[in-house]
Scaffold this motif. Sequence first.
Motif, PDB file in Angstrom:
ATOM      1  N   ASN A  45       0.830  -1.206   0.000  1.00 42.94           N
ATOM      2  CA  ASN A  45       0.000   0.000   0.000  1.00 42.94           C
ATOM      3  C   ASN A  45       0.869   1.262   0.000  1.00 42.94           C
ATOM      4  N   GLU A 159      -7.896  -9.408  -0.150  1.00 44.21           N
ATOM      5  CA  GLU A 159      -8.323  -8.340  -1.048  1.00 44.21           C
ATOM      6  C   GLU A 159      -9.475  -7.601  -0.367  1.00 44.21           C
ATOM      7  N   LYS A 160      -9.866  -6.482  -0.910  1.00 46.33           N
ATOM      8  CA  LYS A 160     -10.920  -5.678  -0.258  1.00 46.33           C
ATOM      9  C   LYS A 160     -12.302  -6.256  -0.564  1.00 46.33           C
ATOM     10  N   LYS A 161     -12.541  -7.442  -0.032  1.00 43.14           N
ATOM     11  CA  LYS A 161     -13.836  -8.112  -0.222  1.00 43.14           C
ATOM     12  C   LYS A 161     -14.271  -8.708   1.103  1.00 43.14           C
ATOM     13  N   GLY A 187      -3.889  -6.174   5.474  1.00 42.10           N
ATOM     14  CA  GLY A 187      -5.114  -5.563   5.998  1.00 42.10           C
ATOM     15  C   GLY A 187      -5.679  -6.237   7.233  1.00 42.10           C
TER      16      GLY A 187
END
Length: 228
Positions: A45, A159-161, A187
Amino acid sequence: MNLVPFLIPFYPNKNFFNKTINFLKKNKIKDIELGIPSNYAYLDNCFIRKIYSKILKKENIKNLIKKIFKYFSNLKINIILVCYFETVLFLNIKNFFQKLNKNKIKKIIIVDINLKIYKKIKVFLKNIKIIFLFPFLYNEKKIFKKIKKKSKYIYLYLEKKKLKKNIIKKKSIFFKNKKIKVFIGFGITRKKIKKFRFFYKIVIGTYFLKINNLKKKKIEFKKCLKLN
């Protein structure tokens, strides 16, 4: 203890880094992930990329690697080195892995590794184990087919899920049955630790790095340990 903090060498300064390492040792942390700065850290990031960029403006990568090996030579803590292949190439593949073996670093994550790269480096690995990186939702059977006989370690990055509990548990059971040790990261915050406790190692990275007050860092880490 399956909690693994991700650190960047000597960040935010050497004194703070020393105190963090001492604190982790006192809390019986056996493994840390150590990120080697790169200008090509495309999977990381922006917070981590900015830190890498600042370090590389001040420090030659060869000198930094020497300092890392010297610093950790007498510490009883396992280093999981995290780097990009361009760093390995720059430092010379053969020399790089010779130094890793000499300094008893047994695990490495080359973020952008693929089968072509693996074929180039496998002759130099000796005692070093590669941890292969895959997206969390990547098909389990495909992962197993790709890494079969190459490694017993994988790293699933989030992942952003939103992930349902049954998917998380299903992944864990599949890899345990195949005798594959799975790291989980990207994350992970304190609130997410319980969800992933089925896995071999849980990596806390940016969430842990961002706390630049040592007292707050210690308190937060102890809270994470209680959930572990």
